[in-house]
Write a protein that holds these residues in place. Structure first.
Motif, short mmCIF file in Angstrom:
data_model
loop_
_atom_site.label_atom_id
_atom_site.label_comp_id
_atom_site.label_asym_id
_atom_site.label_seq_id
_atom_site.Cartn_x
_atom_site.Cartn_y
_atom_site.Cartn_z
N LYS A 166 -63.88 87.19 -45.06
CA LYS A 166 -62.97 88.23 -45.52
C LYS A 166 -61.75 87.60 -46.16
N ARG A 167 -61.41 88.05 -47.39
CA ARG A 167 -60.22 87.56 -48.07
C ARG A 167 -59.00 88.29 -47.51
N ILE A 168 -57.97 87.54 -47.11
CA ILE A 168 -56.80 88.12 -46.45
C ILE A 168 -55.53 87.64 -47.14
N LYS A 169 -54.66 88.58 -47.47
CA LYS A 169 -53.30 88.24 -47.88
C LYS A 169 -52.50 88.02 -46.60
N ALA A 170 -52.21 86.77 -46.29
CA ALA A 170 -51.64 86.44 -45.00
C ALA A 170 -50.19 86.00 -45.12
N VAL A 171 -49.50 86.02 -43.98
CA VAL A 171 -48.16 85.44 -43.86
C VAL A 171 -48.14 84.67 -42.55
N ALA A 172 -47.64 83.44 -42.59
CA ALA A 172 -47.65 82.55 -41.42
C ALA A 172 -46.22 82.17 -41.07
N GLN A 173 -45.82 82.39 -39.83
CA GLN A 173 -44.46 82.10 -39.39
C GLN A 173 -44.43 80.87 -38.48
N PRO A 174 -43.90 79.73 -38.96
CA PRO A 174 -43.69 78.59 -38.06
C PRO A 174 -42.54 78.88 -37.10
N THR A 175 -42.62 78.33 -35.89
CA THR A 175 -41.60 78.62 -34.88
C THR A 175 -41.17 77.35 -34.15
N LYS A 176 -40.02 77.47 -33.47
CA LYS A 176 -39.53 76.39 -32.62
C LYS A 176 -40.50 76.11 -31.48
N GLN A 177 -41.26 77.13 -31.08
CA GLN A 177 -42.22 76.97 -29.98
C GLN A 177 -43.40 76.09 -30.36
N ALA A 178 -43.51 75.73 -31.64
CA ALA A 178 -44.66 75.00 -32.18
C ALA A 178 -45.90 75.88 -32.27
N PHE A 179 -45.67 77.19 -32.30
CA PHE A 179 -46.74 78.13 -32.63
C PHE A 179 -46.64 78.48 -34.11
N LEU A 180 -47.80 78.78 -34.69
CA LEU A 180 -47.87 79.36 -36.02
C LEU A 180 -48.49 80.75 -35.85
N TYR A 181 -47.66 81.78 -36.00
CA TYR A 181 -48.13 83.16 -35.88
C TYR A 181 -48.59 83.62 -37.26
N VAL A 182 -49.84 84.12 -37.37
CA VAL A 182 -50.44 84.43 -38.67
C VAL A 182 -50.84 85.91 -38.70
N PHE A 183 -50.39 86.62 -39.74
CA PHE A 183 -50.64 88.05 -39.86
C PHE A 183 -51.17 88.39 -41.24
N ASP A 184 -51.87 89.53 -41.31
CA ASP A 184 -52.14 90.17 -42.60
C ASP A 184 -50.79 90.67 -43.11
N ARG A 185 -50.34 90.17 -44.26
CA ARG A 185 -48.98 90.51 -44.67
C ARG A 185 -48.85 91.93 -45.22
N VAL A 186 -49.98 92.61 -45.42
CA VAL A 186 -49.94 94.00 -45.85
C VAL A 186 -49.81 94.93 -44.64
N SER A 187 -50.66 94.70 -43.64
CA SER A 187 -50.72 95.61 -42.49
C SER A 187 -49.96 95.13 -41.27
#
Length: 670
Positions: free
Chosen positions: A367-388
């Motif tokens: 599935k093709r996804i328009k994503a947004v990825a947020q780097p954090t101080k916690q060393a997590f990368l939270y990744v979301f569909d940037r539309v929904s």
């Protein structure tokens, strides 16, 4: 596929057009990869060798399709010019102004001209080939008698650019909360914007603010004719109530206020129920100090919202506390919330999302996804569909420890991504501590044993809790870079353990029941406390969520504190670094030590003189992480690099200096 003769004719026509436009294109630039969420003109600007936004475009990609610098010639990079900041003359004449924290401004490049801010909130236009100054605008914020700006003092990270036909504008948010719009050709304020080109951003908020608690350091984003403005609010508990961190949108032509988004939900707004006992009425901060990103096609802007007051104790603000420590998506035209996701409930750790979220188009499970990825101080990368706003991979609410501090009620669960895996260690267990020799490891265990330690979300305590990667570690404002051709993300991370101790304040300190004080925790014999690599770049395949490789950044083997322990391999340095990706390679520069330009009572932060620490520029194979070149520099970088084409050459430019060091831009080329 085009016939070879037709393809050649099109390429020749494209090159002729480039000559007509006065633009020198690198090999491969005509076939530039589209940048996620960027309008065609933004992608075209990059393909022509420009750098029109803080991170290239508002996708925060830090990517350029330029290819003149490649793996075969990277070793031939050398310094083309130095440009000295005009701040130096002012500070020489008026030493009472005080030193800057660091020279962190990343320039833009449009039409052969670099545009940059300075630590004193000046704006300069510079010839991109020669480094010669074209004009300088001084808003004279250093003459207002207010002393040093909030938080880090004299510090600025860049400007924004907007164009409509022949109307070209440079926008700066100054250290003392002014929004100023300049004519890009002349450097003079645009008289039809606001009042003689200016707006006072300390006015119009839902309560009065003191300018010594409220400032701006990051550039705004400009989407669909709207300037979206965040703020940097002093993270101190000595002022009650603190300034609100509301985000606002202004018309780029007139300066008219279009909308305000409350980062602490107010009145009847959704989310107000997450602030118990009407604590929403007083709570402040929850500001957006880091750069923002935007999808120009969708018209959405993405806000990394920071922690509410006070950072480490929340007994006065029980509840999850929206929109503290959240990624929030707004419609740029209206300021209406599209979606949000809270990355830390009822924050107690200063886990601000510290960098612009990265827009990236990926394919997951076909599935093709328009994503947004947020780097954090916690060393997590939270990744979301940037539309929904839907998580690309599941994010689980996992149980976390309770707080032992009276009056505190930590959230019972916190959101933990199932993928990608953390890009750094997240605890100070014995096995996480430095172990270059058995004796050193034992000493590190003894140091850590004096404090509480556990997992990532162990609450701060009155004994003191070790936070890892640390409030200044993990992924910080250096952020990440993406490769839109491959779907790879490259994130910079540092291991900087901090101890946060909760205590009752002195009457002169605060009226809160408890306050938290952070302090850097060094390791044995001058070594870092945590095991290496101390600083690194991690490559993550965003189509699968898998980590591909990690490389240490910094020549630890050259440092005095590694001598005598038999250390010969490269372990990296515990200093922030910036990655820049091109069509051919990855370029990395690293900071030296940072000084502190203002004293904040009660904050036990590491005081280090700003100095150069074995400065280099590195060029890597972006697929394997293999080092291709190591170029010695006269000074450490102090801000993010850019790359651009001018006069037929590809350049790399970045800021250096600050504190007692000369503040400059340095440009390298082949």
């Amino acid at each position: 596929m085009l016939p070879k003769n037709r393809e050649a004719k099109l390429r020749e026509a494209g090159l002729r057009l480039a000559v007509i436009l006065g633009v020198a294109l690198a090999p491969g630039a005509l076939n530039a990869q589209a940048i996620p969420g960027a309008l065609p003109e933004s992608t075209k600007a990059l393909a022509q060798g420009e750098w029109p936004a803080y991170a290239g475009t508002y996708a925060a990609a830090r990517y350029s399709p330029l290819a003149q610098i490649d793996r075969s010639n990277a070793r031939d990079l050398h310094i083309a010019w130095h440009w000295m900041s005009p701040d130096q003359a002012i500070k020489d004449a008026k030493p009472q102004i005080g030193p800057s924290f660091a020279n962190e401004s990343t320039p833009l490049m449009i039409g052969g001209t670099l545009y940059t801010s300075t630590s004193l909130s000046q704006v300069a236009a510079i010839d991109a080939v020669s480094g010669v100054t074209k004009w300088v605008f001084d808003p004279k914020v250093h003459e207002n008698g207010l002393g040093l700006p909030a938080n880090l003092g004299w510090l600025h990270r860049g400007v924004a650019y907007w164009r409509n036909g022949d109307d070209e504008r440079i926008v700066i948010l100054t250290a003392f909360a002014q929004l100023i719009v300049l004519d890009a050709k002349t450097g003079k304020p645009v008289p039809t914007f606001g009042t003689d080109g200016r707006l006072d951003l300390a006015q119009g908020l839902r309560r009065p603010v003191d300018r010594d608690y409220y400032t701006m350091t990051s550039p705004p984003v400009i989407v669909r004719g709207v300037i979206v403005v965040g703020s940097s609010v002093m993270d101190w508990w000595g002022h009650r109530p603190p300034p609100p961190g509301d985000v606002r949108g202004f018309d780029v032509v007139s300066g008219r206020l279009l909308w305000t988004f409350h980062t602490v939900a107010q009145g009847e707004e959704p989310g107000v129920e997450t602030w118990e006992n009407d604590s929403w009425k007083e709570t402040g901060n929850a500001n957006v100090w880091a750069p923002m990103s935007a999808d120009e096609e969708l018209g959405y802007v993405y806000l990394p919202v920071s922690a509410p007051t006070n950072d480490y104790y929340g007994g006065h603000r029980l509840g999850d506390g929206l929109y503290g420590e959240s990624l929030v998506c707004l419609d740029a035209a209206t300021g209406k919330k599209v979606w949000h996701y809270q990355l830390a409930h009822h924050g107690l750790w200063d886990y601000d999302p510290p960098a612009a979220p990265n827009l990236i188009d990926i394919s997951v499970g076909g599935k093709r996804i328009k994503a947004v990825a947020q780097p954090t101080k916690q060393a997590f990368l939270y990744v979301f569909d940037r539309v929904s706003g839907e998580p690309v991979w599941p994010i689980e609410e996992q149980p976390v420890p309770a707080s032992s501090v009276p009056g505190e009620r930590a959230s019972k669960t916190q959101p933990v991504p199932t993928r990608p895996a953390p890009f750094d260690i997240q605890s100070a267990r014995d096995e996480d501590l430095i172990d270059v020799t058995p004796e050193i490891h034992k000493e590190a265990i003894d140091i850590a044993a004096a404090y509480d330690r556990g997992g990532l979300f162990t609450p701060p305590s009155q004994r003191g809790t070790i936070l890892v990667p640390g409030i200044a570690g993990g992924g910080n404002w250096t952020g990440a870079a993406i490769d839109p051709e491959t779907g790879m993300l490259y994130v910079s991370t540092v291991r900087l353990p901090f101890v946060v101790t909760i205590s009752r304040p002195e009457p002169w300190e605060s009226t809160y029941d408890f306050i938290g004080k952070p302090g850097y925790l060094p390791g044995p014999r001058g070594l870092p406390l945590l095991k290496p690599p101390f600083g690194s770049i991690v490559a993550i395949d965003m189509n699968t969520g898998d980590q591909r490789w990690r490389i240490p950044v910094g020549r630890s083997e050259a440092m005095p504190w590694t001598q005598g322990f038999g250390i010969r391999e490269r372990l990296g340095l515990p200093n922030r670094s910036w990655a820049l990706v091109t069509k051919t390679v990855m370029i990395v520069v690293q900071a030296g030590y940072f000084g502190r330009s203002r004293f904040v009572p009660g904050l036990n932060l590491p005081i280090r003189d700003l100095h150069n620490l074995d400065p280099h520029l590195w060029v890597y194979d972006k697929t394997s992480g293999e080092m291709l070149a190591e170029i010695e520099l006269p000074a450490n970088a102090s801000g993010a690099p850019i790359t651009y084409m001018a006069g037929g050459k590809q350049y790399i430019a970045f800021p250096v200096g600050g504190g007692p060091l000369v503040e400059e831009l340095i440009a390298l080329t082949l």
